[in-house]
Scaffold this motif. Structure first.
Motif, short mmCIF file in Angstrom:
data_model
loop_
_atom_site.label_atom_id
_atom_site.label_comp_id
_atom_site.label_asym_id
_atom_site.label_seq_id
_atom_site.Cartn_x
_atom_site.Cartn_y
_atom_site.Cartn_z
N ASP A 1 1.01 3.66 3.51
CA ASP A 1 2.35 4.16 3.24
C ASP A 1 3.35 3.05 2.90
OD1 ASP A 1 1.40 6.68 3.76
OD2 ASP A 1 2.14 6.74 5.83
N HIS A 2 2.87 1.82 2.83
CA HIS A 2 3.74 0.68 2.54
C HIS A 2 3.52 0.27 1.08
CE1 HIS A 2 5.19 -0.69 6.62
NE2 HIS A 2 4.32 0.26 6.94
N PRO A 3 4.41 0.65 0.18
CA PRO A 3 4.22 0.32 -1.24
C PRO A 3 4.16 -1.18 -1.50
CG PRO A 3 6.43 1.20 -0.84
CD PRO A 3 5.64 1.44 0.40
N GLU A 4 4.79 -1.96 -0.65
CA GLU A 4 4.78 -3.40 -0.85
C GLU A 4 3.38 -4.01 -0.66
OE1 GLU A 4 6.15 -2.90 3.51
OE2 GLU A 4 6.13 -1.76 1.62
N ALA B 1 0.52 -2.20 -1.61
CA ALA B 1 -0.42 -1.41 -2.41
C ALA B 1 -1.43 -2.29 -3.14
CB ALA B 1 0.35 -0.54 -3.41
N ASP B 2 -1.00 -3.45 -3.59
CA ASP B 2 -1.90 -4.31 -4.36
C ASP B 2 -2.91 -5.07 -3.48
OD1 ASP B 2 -0.14 -6.05 -3.16
OD2 ASP B 2 0.29 -7.21 -4.98
#
Length: 332
Positions: free
Chosen positions: A69-72, A74-75
């Motif tokens: 849930d943490h877009p930061e 995602a990579d």
């Protein structure tokens, strides 16, 4: 150095705390385990990119945290091969401790344990240092000496990426005052080499070799390939002879005790001076041996009968997800 620890038999070990009631490896899970009478708790340790030991059952954390849930982050999602198994997700070694500290813990099996899942996203990941402080505080609170059964995870994998887990464990134990022999400490791993390394560093503990029902240890596979001896060979009289003097005990999958001659195995180990633990005693049908299942997967089956069979082998310690139930069956 080895510390022989007198225990009530069997030792009741809160497996990752009390995960039948709270998400595993959280502070509330550990505190609840002690409140329910556990003698010790079992943290699993893995490493961050900056060498901090954190308490997670695996270094892949997508199933036990809110990392997705943490877009930061995602990579950071990737696929790795850990001890021969391909896993896709997020891995502790790809994060600093400061980054992991922003995550919150979640129940691993919410469909089976919705009550525990009700506490999702409320608690942060713990470091080993945090857990050692918590146990010392709980010992004072409950007026009894409480212990830690510390499992070192994936040591060969971490060594391959530059993390010496034995050195990191020694560092944290010494910093917290847990490497003097004054506290009840067991150290366990599925990899014998990391146990040997930590003991060579002079950390007094009871060293326990974890044994699966099938497969071979990752450290031996990395060194010997297909020629590596499997876990089953270690469970033979000759295999137990080879352990004597090298480790202080074994911890086996409960199916080894339930589906084979468990009493005989325990007796053979005891004859060689080895303690025997078993994992994991859980009451839900999904986790019980087929003989003891009655009803839906999430419902409690005849766990009392299964656990009584385990106790009848003479085992020295049991890992439980529900320490209160463990007290009733194994002690009362």
């Amino acid at each position: 150095m080895t510390r022989r620890i007198p225990i009530d038999v069997p030792l009741i070990i809160g497996h990752r705390g009390a995960p039948g009631y709270r998400p595993e490896h959280t502070a509330s899970s550990y505190r609840l385990a002690f409140a329910m009478g556990a003698d010790a708790v079992e943290p699993d340790v893995v490493a961050t990119s900056d060498g901090v030991l954190v308490i997670r059952h695996e270094n892949e954390i997508s199933g036990t945290t809110d990392v997705a849930d943490h877009p930061e982050f995602a990579d950071r999602r990737t696929t790795k091969r850990i001890d021969g198994v391909a896993l896709t997700g997020w891995f502790t070694e790809d994060f600093t401790w400061a980054e992991l500290a922003t995550l919150r813990c979640r129940e691993r099996v919410p469909a089976l344990r919705p009550g525990s899942a009700g506490f999702d996203d409320t608690e942060p990941i713990l470091r080993l240092a945090d857990l050692l402080t918590l146990v010392a505080e709980a010992s004072t609170e409950h007026g009894r000496e409480l212990g830690v059964v510390l499992e070192i995870k994936h040591a060969t994998f971490f060594a391959g990426i530059g993390h010496d887990l034995a050195a990191l464990v020694e560092r944290d134990l010494r910093a917290a005052g847990w490497a003097s022999g004054e506290h009840p400490l067991w150290v366990e791993s599925f990899e014998r080499s990391v146990l040997d390394d930590l003991r060579a560093r002079g950390v007094p503990a009871v060293y326990v070799y974890l044994l699966e029902a099938e497969g071979a240890p990752a450290d031996l596979v990395a060194r010997e390939g297909a020629a590596a001896p499997d876990y089953a060979q270690t469970l033979t009289p000759a295999g137990l002879d080879a352990l004597n003097g090298g480790v202080d005990g074994i911890s086996v999958d409960k199916q080894i005790l339930l589906r084979h001659s468990g009493r005989e195995l325990v007796a053979e180990a005891h004859a060689r001076g080895l303690v025997v633990f078993t994992w994991t005693c859980r009451p839900e049908n999904a986790f019980l041996d087929r003989r003891f299942r009655h009803g839906a997967q999430a419902a409690f089956g005849d766990y009392r009968a299964e656990w009584a069979a385990i106790a009848g082998t003479g085992v020295d310690g049991v890992f439980v997800d529900h320490p209160d139930l463990g007290q009733v069956v194994f002690r009362d």
